[in-house]
Design an enzyme around this catalytic site. Sequence first.
Site, PDB file in Angstrom:
ATOM      1  NE  ARG A   1      -2.930   0.169   3.473  1.00  0.00           N
ATOM      2  CZ  ARG A   1      -3.817   0.820   4.283  1.00  0.00           C
ATOM      3  NH1 ARG A   1      -5.089   0.486   3.966  1.00  0.00           N
ATOM      4  NH2 ARG A   1      -3.370   1.257   5.165  1.00  0.00           N
TER       5      ARG A   1
ATOM      6  CB  THR B   1      -2.845   7.183  -2.452  1.00  0.00           C
ATOM      7  OG1 THR B   1      -1.951   5.802  -2.803  1.00  0.00           O
ATOM      8  CG2 THR B   1      -2.372   8.318  -3.048  1.00  0.00           C
TER       9      THR B   1
ATOM     10  CG  ASP C   1       1.957  -1.651   9.079  1.00  0.00           C
ATOM     11  OD1 ASP C   1       2.274  -2.949   8.985  1.00  0.00           O
ATOM     12  OD2 ASP C   1       2.021  -0.972   8.333  1.00  0.00           O
TER      13      ASP C   1
ATOM     14  CG  ASP D   1       5.738  -1.715  10.031  1.00  0.00           C
ATOM     15  OD1 ASP D   1       6.352  -2.221   9.229  1.00  0.00           O
ATOM     16  OD2 ASP D   1       5.244  -0.502   9.921  1.00  0.00           O
TER      17      ASP D   1
HETATM   18  C1  PRP Z   1      -1.206  -4.261   4.744  1.00  0.00           C
HETATM   19  C2  PRP Z   1      -2.048  -5.680   4.892  1.00  0.00           C
HETATM   20  C3  PRP Z   1      -2.943  -5.952   3.764  1.00  0.00           C
HETATM   21  C4  PRP Z   1      -3.057  -4.445   3.400  1.00  0.00           C
HETATM   22  C5  PRP Z   1      -4.549  -4.198   3.717  1.00  0.00           C
HETATM   23  O1  PRP Z   1      -0.361  -4.567   3.916  1.00  0.00           O
HETATM   24  O2  PRP Z   1      -1.114  -6.721   5.069  1.00  0.00           O
HETATM   25  O3  PRP Z   1      -2.097  -6.474   2.510  1.00  0.00           O
HETATM   26  O4  PRP Z   1      -2.221  -3.680   4.085  1.00  0.00           O
HETATM   27  O5  PRP Z   1      -5.023  -3.053   3.101  1.00  0.00           O
HETATM   28  P1  PRP Z   1      -5.958  -2.839   2.183  1.00  0.00           P
HETATM   29  O6  PRP Z   1      -7.293  -3.811   2.385  1.00  0.00           O
HETATM   30  O7  PRP Z   1      -6.393  -1.411   2.325  1.00  0.00           O
HETATM   31  O8  PRP Z   1      -5.260  -3.062   0.857  1.00  0.00           O
HETATM   32  P2  PRP Z   1       1.040  -3.449   3.479  1.00  0.00           P
HETATM   33  O9  PRP Z   1       0.636  -3.047   2.053  1.00  0.00           O
HETATM   34  O10 PRP Z   1       0.923  -2.615   4.582  1.00  0.00           O
HETATM   35  O11 PRP Z   1       2.145  -4.295   3.154  1.00  0.00           O
HETATM   36  P3  PRP Z   1       3.136  -5.292   4.117  1.00  0.00           P
HETATM   37  O12 PRP Z   1       2.239  -6.558   4.319  1.00  0.00           O
HETATM   38  O13 PRP Z   1       4.094  -5.374   3.405  1.00  0.00           O
HETATM   39  O14 PRP Z   1       3.313  -4.468   5.534  1.00  0.00           O
HETATM   40  N1  URA Z   2      -2.723  -2.755   7.070  1.00  0.00           N
HETATM   41  C1  URA Z   2      -2.301  -3.115   8.174  1.00  0.00           C
HETATM   42  O1  URA Z   2      -1.483  -3.697   8.649  1.00  0.00           O
HETATM   43  N2  URA Z   2      -3.133  -2.237   9.276  1.00  0.00           N
HETATM   44  C2  URA Z   2      -4.255  -1.847   8.878  1.00  0.00           C
HETATM   45  O2  URA Z   2      -4.763  -1.279   9.839  1.00  0.00           O
HETATM   46  C3  URA Z   2      -4.627  -1.407   7.576  1.00  0.00           C
HETATM   47  C4  URA Z   2      -3.708  -2.074   6.541  1.00  0.00           C
END
Ligand code: PRP
Ligand code: URA
Length: 207
Positions: A102, A106, A198, A201
Amino acid sequence: MPVHLVEHPIAQDTLVALRDKATRAHEFRRLAHRISLILTMEATRKLAMVPARVETPLEGARGEVLKADIVVVPVLRAGLGMVDAVLELLPDARVGHIGLQRDERTAVASKYYAKLPAELATGTALVVDPMLATGGSAVAALNLLKDAGARDMRLICIVAAPEGVAAVEAAHPTVHIYTPVIDRELNPQKFILPGLGDFGDRLYGTL
Ligand code: PRP
Ligand code: URA
């Protein structure tokens, strides 16, 4: 669309510990594994079986064994925290990977990696992504799988937002979603409230 709220007491208890901001990465990983086991059990209640016969030390016995061809697809990177639980229950599952990130400003997800097994049409695809926020990542992952031939697709998450459920419902009305909870809403940064922060993280200590 079928949304399955997994109300199992151990899942709910584990979710509280995952939400706790004091939970550190090593414990967070253990809890993610535990709740994923329960969610996977629910998501695999109805799978193709075939009759089987086995010899016990005393006599023959009839039973059923799994016939289903399972493909588990973690959405990187947070979905990696769930995949070992699926493989513990379904050791013969094939594994595909979809990398989505993400944009911090945005909240729109973009793809940076995809590697899926071949011949997806007759199997069951379990997409594992712990957070269903806007739904952008889940819809993108399901689109990729559908384009690759998958038909029976199920989504397993740990916290869902109403917006994410609605987005999956609009784009993939036949996909079953398994989640222990649907939280209240998204904040302006598109994080789930109350959520757990998150996930990626917290899983990997990259806060
Ligand atoms: C997070 C989570 C999902 C996404 C959800 O990933 O693991 O994949 O956000 O958000 P959405 O429904 O609004 O798309 P992120 O993009 O933060 O990546 P990561 O798993 O590498 O931390
Ligand atoms: N991704 C996350 O890890 N947490 C949230 O709350 C939304 C997207």
